[in-house]
Design a protein around this motif. Structure first.
Motif, mmCIF file in Angstrom:
data_model
loop_
_atom_site.group_PDB
_atom_site.id
_atom_site.type_symbol
_atom_site.label_atom_id
_atom_site.label_comp_id
_atom_site.label_asym_id
_atom_site.label_seq_id
_atom_site.Cartn_x
_atom_site.Cartn_y
_atom_site.Cartn_z
ATOM 1 N N UNK A 33 -24.252 -40.775 26.204
ATOM 2 C CA UNK A 33 -25.188 -39.807 26.786
ATOM 3 C C UNK A 33 -26.514 -39.976 26.082
ATOM 4 N N UNK A 34 -27.589 -39.772 26.818
ATOM 5 C CA UNK A 34 -28.908 -39.931 26.214
ATOM 6 C C UNK A 34 -29.381 -38.577 25.694
ATOM 7 N N UNK A 35 -30.266 -38.608 24.704
ATOM 8 C CA UNK A 35 -30.808 -37.436 24.002
ATOM 9 C C UNK A 35 -30.484 -36.059 24.525
ATOM 10 N N UNK A 36 -31.054 -35.715 25.681
ATOM 11 C CA UNK A 36 -31.002 -34.326 26.118
ATOM 12 C C UNK A 36 -29.752 -33.986 26.919
ATOM 13 N N UNK A 37 -28.787 -34.914 26.934
ATOM 14 C CA UNK A 37 -27.656 -34.711 27.852
ATOM 15 C C UNK A 37 -26.412 -34.127 27.183
ATOM 16 N N UNK A 38 -26.594 -33.555 25.995
ATOM 17 C CA UNK A 38 -25.437 -33.157 25.191
ATOM 18 C C UNK A 38 -24.356 -32.394 25.962
ATOM 19 N N UNK A 39 -24.758 -31.514 26.849
ATOM 20 C CA UNK A 39 -23.745 -30.693 27.521
ATOM 21 C C UNK A 39 -23.365 -31.166 28.919
ATOM 22 N N UNK A 40 -23.700 -32.410 29.211
ATOM 23 C CA UNK A 40 -23.430 -32.922 30.546
ATOM 24 C C UNK A 40 -21.935 -33.220 30.695
ATOM 25 N N UNK A 41 -21.444 -33.054 31.900
ATOM 26 C CA UNK A 41 -20.029 -33.352 32.157
ATOM 27 C C UNK A 41 -19.861 -34.857 32.365
ATOM 28 N N UNK A 42 -18.788 -35.396 31.818
ATOM 29 C CA UNK A 42 -18.568 -36.839 31.942
ATOM 30 C C UNK A 42 -17.487 -37.154 32.972
ATOM 31 N N UNK A 43 -17.559 -38.383 33.490
ATOM 32 C CA UNK A 43 -16.486 -38.822 34.391
ATOM 33 C C UNK A 43 -15.470 -39.676 33.643
ATOM 34 N N UNK A 44 -15.797 -40.003 32.383
ATOM 35 C CA UNK A 44 -14.914 -40.912 31.645
ATOM 36 C C UNK A 44 -13.848 -40.094 30.920
ATOM 37 N N UNK A 45 -12.621 -40.229 31.383
ATOM 38 C CA UNK A 45 -11.573 -39.382 30.836
ATOM 39 C C UNK A 45 -10.903 -40.014 29.632
ATOM 40 N N UNK A 46 -10.721 -41.336 29.698
ATOM 41 C CA UNK A 46 -9.939 -41.965 28.646
ATOM 42 C C UNK A 46 -10.298 -43.442 28.533
ATOM 43 N N UNK A 47 -10.393 -43.929 27.293
ATOM 44 C CA UNK A 47 -10.613 -45.359 27.068
ATOM 45 C C UNK A 47 -9.591 -45.829 26.050
ATOM 46 N N UNK A 48 -8.934 -46.945 26.351
ATOM 47 C CA UNK A 48 -7.975 -47.473 25.396
ATOM 48 C C UNK A 48 -7.976 -48.999 25.484
ATOM 49 N N UNK A 49 -8.601 -49.649 24.533
ATOM 50 C CA UNK A 49 -8.762 -51.110 24.523
ATOM 51 C C UNK A 49 -9.287 -51.644 25.855
ATOM 52 N N UNK A 50 -8.366 -52.133 26.708
ATOM 53 C CA UNK A 50 -8.831 -52.700 27.967
ATOM 54 C C UNK A 50 -8.761 -51.736 29.140
ATOM 55 N N UNK A 51 -8.332 -50.511 28.883
ATOM 56 C CA UNK A 51 -8.137 -49.574 29.995
ATOM 57 C C UNK A 51 -9.184 -48.473 29.993
ATOM 58 N N UNK A 52 -9.599 -48.123 31.190
ATOM 59 C CA UNK A 52 -10.513 -46.978 31.307
ATOM 60 C C UNK A 52 -10.067 -46.120 32.483
ATOM 61 N N UNK A 53 -10.038 -44.815 32.257
ATOM 62 C CA UNK A 53 -9.641 -43.890 33.315
ATOM 63 C C UNK A 53 -10.825 -43.000 33.672
ATOM 64 N N UNK A 325 -21.334 -48.874 32.855
ATOM 65 C CA UNK A 325 -21.266 -47.620 33.607
ATOM 66 C C UNK A 325 -21.979 -46.501 32.861
ATOM 67 N N UNK A 326 -22.495 -45.571 33.644
ATOM 68 C CA UNK A 326 -23.123 -44.373 33.086
ATOM 69 C C UNK A 326 -22.020 -43.329 32.955
ATOM 70 N N UNK A 327 -22.038 -42.542 31.888
ATOM 71 C CA UNK A 327 -20.919 -41.617 31.660
ATOM 72 C C UNK A 327 -21.012 -40.318 32.464
ATOM 73 N N UNK A 328 -22.177 -40.032 33.045
ATOM 74 C CA UNK A 328 -22.380 -38.720 33.672
ATOM 75 C C UNK A 328 -21.485 -38.543 34.893
ATOM 76 N N UNK A 329 -21.010 -37.344 35.063
ATOM 77 C CA UNK A 329 -20.183 -37.080 36.235
ATOM 78 C C UNK A 329 -20.968 -37.273 37.529
#
Ligand code: ADP
Length: 357
Positions: A33-53, A325-329
């Protein structure tokens, strides 16, 4: 001893390079997230080595979609972390291989950050381009009793299916042709080819290219997100005792933003640009997919981008795609379409990558 350390290091690199031969690796990088986005909702639920949910939560309820790549870099991964995994590929260019590294993703997802860094001139957090050349210089120096290397670069932009030289001194806007000149190894013979021997040469040229990219556009950001830029490194090596010549080539490509443009909202130049981008990114996807499926016909000729990279895609060449990818929902639908593109590009080789693990 130091000598054995070098041998051991070379053996490790050799093995890593063998693993990469002819394969396509796909790494996913999630921007923080960039500077002012501290409270933004993310779409990235989980990351594990090669997996992303990804959480595709919609008005209708909750949904999830998982993707698997060779590696997923978390938002807090550093430029060093990212480069560490890229290094073996880059080093193989000194052994005479052709290499292609792409940054793919929607505008604002961190492509330029990965390839260039936060800015062309800052010393900190340099991107893959700078680190790649720095590493090539270092390795060439280490091998200087066995090889003499000449390293030179070209920098080009593809905008609306036209290739332009970014290393011109007079801001000229000449269109260039792509030719198939296997003798010289230069497929854009009219683009300036500049010898480089130090990282300060590299900084100077990256800065020149960056300035030239702004020519003919009102806002640099706009233009750079709608064109592909390519730093091509040509390596000419001569083994001192035998005189054997090795040629390697490395394309470092910051692709145009992959976001879909709503056709009902843009017209004129914007629509034309969007169509060119769409067409060339799908041509790239088609080429990589048909290479992976070992189709006898690979449709290189469908775009300038794939023509430019033809010698460095397929065959013995090594390809790495950084998918951003951008993390924002808010960006979730672009995120899903980016990851689907990447999954298609990665699909066939993931089996092989798993075996190598
Ligand atoms: P793109 O090239 O995909 O349009 P940028 O690389 O310009 O995106 O990134 C958008 C913004 O996010 C820039 O301000 C950039 O410095 C910042 N940024 C991107 N990735 C990172 C990262 N991994 N760490 C810190 N800042 C980042």
């Amino acid at each position: 001893s130091a000598y054995h350390r070098v041998l051991e290091e070379n053996r490790k690199l050799y093995n890593q390079v063998q693993d990469l031969k002819g394969s396509i690796r796909v790494y996913c990088r999630v921007r923080p997230f960039l500077g002012s986005q501290a409270n933004t909702i993310t779409s990235v639920e989980h990351i594990d080595e090669g997996d992303i949910t990804i959480n595709t939560l919609s008005k209708n309820g909750k949904g999830r979609k998982s993707f698997r790549f060779n590696k997923v870099f978390e938002p807090n991964a550093s430029q060093e972390d990212v480069f560490a995994d890229t290094k073996p590929l880059i080093r193989s260019a000194l052994d005479g291989y052709n290499v292609c590294i792409f940054a793919y993703g929607q505008t604002g997802s961190g492509k330029t950050y990965t390839m260039t860094g936060p800015s062309v001139l800052t010393e900190q957090n340099q991107g893959v381009n700078y680190r790649a050349l720095q590493d090539l210089f270092l390795l060439a120096e280490q091998r200087k009793d066995m090889f003499h290397y000449d390293i030179s670069v070209q920098m080009m932009e593809i905008y609306n299916e036209q290739v332009r030289d970014l290393l011109v001194m007079d801001g000229s806007n000449k269109r260039l042709d792509i030719r198939n000149s296997s003798l010289s190894g230069l497929n854009v013979p009219d683009a300036n080819l500049i010898p480089v021997t130090s990282t300060s040469d590299v900084i100077y040229l990256m800065n020149l290219g960056h300035k030239n990219r702004a020519v003919g556009s009102t806002a640099l950001n706009d233009r750079s997100s709608r064109s592909h830029s390519c730093l091509t490194v040509h390596i000419h090596g001569r083994e001192l005792t035998s005189g054997t010549v090795l040629r390697g080539c490395m394309h470092l490509v910051d692709l145009a933003g992959s976001e879909r443009v709503d056709k009902s909202e843009v017209t004129g130049d914007r629509l034309k640009e969007a169509q060119h981008i769409n067409r060339s990114l799908s041509a790239l996807g088609d080429v990589i997919a048909s290479l992976a499926q070992k189709n006898p016909h690979v449709p290189y000729r469908n775009s300038k981008l794939t023509q430019l990279l033809q010698d460095s895609l397929g065959g013995q060449a090594k390809t790495l795609m950084f998918v951003h990818i951008s993390p924002e929902f808010d960006a979730v639908s672009e995120t899903i379409s980016t990851l689907k593109f990447a999954e298609r590009v990665a699909s066939v080789d993931l089996g092989a990558a798993k075996i190598n693990k």
